[in-house]
Design an enzyme around this catalytic site. Structure first.
Site, short mmCIF file in Angstrom:
data_model
loop_
_atom_site.label_atom_id
_atom_site.label_comp_id
_atom_site.label_asym_id
_atom_site.label_seq_id
_atom_site.Cartn_x
_atom_site.Cartn_y
_atom_site.Cartn_z
N HIS A 1 -16.09 1.99 -21.59
CA HIS A 1 -15.27 2.93 -20.81
C HIS A 1 -16.11 3.68 -19.76
O HIS A 1 -15.89 4.87 -19.51
CB HIS A 1 -14.50 3.88 -21.73
N HIS B 1 -15.88 13.27 -23.72
CA HIS B 1 -17.23 13.58 -23.25
C HIS B 1 -17.31 15.04 -22.85
O HIS B 1 -17.44 15.37 -21.67
CB HIS B 1 -17.61 12.66 -22.09
N HIS C 1 -26.56 1.24 -23.74
CA HIS C 1 -26.89 2.14 -22.63
C HIS C 1 -27.58 3.39 -23.13
O HIS C 1 -27.33 3.85 -24.24
CB HIS C 1 -25.67 2.49 -21.78
N GLU D 1 -22.08 4.97 -29.48
CA GLU D 1 -20.63 4.95 -29.25
C GLU D 1 -19.95 3.75 -29.89
O GLU D 1 -18.76 3.77 -30.19
CB GLU D 1 -20.33 4.84 -27.73
FE LIG Z 1 -18.41 7.30 -23.81
#
Ligand SMILES: [Fe+2]
Lengths: 130, 280
Positions: free
Chosen positions: B12, B59, B193, B240
């Site tokens: 996302h 977030h 990431h 995540e």
């Molecule tokens: Fe995220």
């Protein structure tokens, strides 16, 4: 008995755990305040007055004034929060990564070429400076 | 009765939403990212879910550091795209199946998953980007959406095992809802990431590929992976991916992988995407 922090030997990384969240709380709340337009205006008009609403440590406040992105993380800021201060300055995530890694524009190039490889980047002992 | 027929795993990355909103998806940089979703958009037209249960993380948008629920279920009638500091995304309002959401909330709590109930909540890129890549740019989202926000910002996120078992509980909740509904569940976030500090930019395609493979071949084993392995091997923000286990747990033990897409990079992140269908 203390919790075993098995993640502390990852190089160049802070895991934002409950201890860091506690110490960084006011710094992070200051940063996230900037996702609201009225707070961006207040910070623009009088930076010190807006910062004073958040009881950060003097070191944390100074890191904010200096825009010392890595220092903010060392003082328990979290990237999802500090990135809002960066956005306030017109710095996007990728530019911020260029600043945090000291790579500048070559950071983007590294990403286009597949990113930072995992080999040699798993453990602190693989990094000479850590 | 309502049934979960398929699961979608999907990154996302906020920059993907920005690229769509700015109309630059045909640029050299973005073209390969979006090419991998063409088949997915066709698949969505065939699958035609009535309801999407969308597992994502907020977030620091709806939840800053003052309140950090591990699992929060959206029970409001609708959810506005949030202003994350540069104005809300120009995407449709997200509409809930409110009766089903409250049924799921009740069922989950009695099933011993003590979730937080959200009757007011804006939704950030974590929720809207997966809808955008799967549906492109409709004037209204074609499905109702039940958001499930998972804390992955403050360590520890829930364990993969907990997420997998929550998926099973969600399935029980869905199957005890009387209305005939076709439900698809999304697990979002990742893949490898790291956004922060001196190791920012870490990407691990071998690890990501293995993760995608094991969603079909070894989902239970995969759900047992400790957090430290995600953070070490797939970057601090790679954790995540525990959210994908909620999706996987809600499906049959045996699934068919009908589509996969993987591309590096989108901004700082490896884009991963998979569609899994129940065999039965
Ligand atoms: Fe995220």
């Amino acid at each position: 008995m203390a919790i075993n922090k098995d993640y502390e030997d990852i190089p160049g990384t802070f895991v934002f755990d409950a201890d860091r969240a506690r110490i960084g709380y006011h710094l992070n709340q200051f940063c996230i305040s900037l996702s609201k337009a009225e707070n961006r205006d207040a910070f623009k008009t009088d930076p010190e007055a807006h910062m004073a609403k958040f009881p950060m440590s003097e070191e944390q406040s100074q890191a904010v004034r200096d825009r010392d992105w890595n220092r903010m993380l060392e003082l328990c800021g979290n990237i999802y929060y500090t990135s809002k201060l960066a956005a306030f300055d017109g710095i996007n995530f990728q530019q911020l990564a260029g600043l945090m890694t000291g790579m500048g524009d070559s950071y983007r190039e590294m990403m286009v070429n597949g990113g930072r490889p995992i080999a040699g980047n798993r453990y602190k002992h693989e990094w000479k400076e850590d | 009765m309502a049934r979960i027929t398929a699961g979608v795993g999907c990154s996302h990355v906020p920059a993907i939403g920005v690229a769509m909103d700015q109309g630059i998806t045909e640029d050299d940089y973005w073209k390969p990212v979006f090419a991998g979703f063409e088949k997915s958009r066709e698949w969505m037209k065939e699958a035609k879910p009535d309801v999407i249960i969308l597992v994502y993380n907020d977030h620091c948008t709806a939840f800053d550091s003052s309140i950090i629920p591990t699992f929060a279920l959206g029970c409001a009638a609708e959810f506005q795209p949030a202003d994350e500091g540069w104005g809300p995304r120009p995407v449709p309002v997200v509409k809930n199946h409110q009766v089903m959401a409250s049924h799921i909330a009740q069922s989950l709590i009695l099933d011993e998953f003590d979730i937080t109930i959200m009757n007011e909540m804006d939704v950030d890129h974590g929720l809207t980007v997966p809808l955008s890549v799967m549906y492109n740019q409709p004037t209204e989202w074609p499905a109702l959406v039940i958001p499930l926000a998972v804390n992955v910002v403050m360590y520890p996120a829930p364990t993969g095992n907990r997420c997998y078992n929550l998926g099973k509980a969600i399935r029980r909740a869905v199957e005890s809802f009387d209305e005939d509904l076709n439900v698809v569940i999304f697990g979002t976030g990742g893949m490898s990431h790291q956004l922060q500090y001196k190791r920012a930019g870490l990407i691990n395609p071998e690890w990501d590929k293995d993760f995608l493979d094991r969603l079909t071949s070894d989902p239970v084993g995969l759900s047992q992976m400790p957090h430290v392995e995600y953070m070490r091997e797939a970057g601090s923000e790679g954790v995540e991916m525990v959210m994908w286990h909620v999706m996987r747990g809600a499906l049959d033990d045996e699934v068919t992988e009908v589509h996969r897409h993987y591309h590096v990079p989108a901004s700082n992140t490896a884009v991963g995407h998979i569609i899994l269908e129940n065999k039965s």
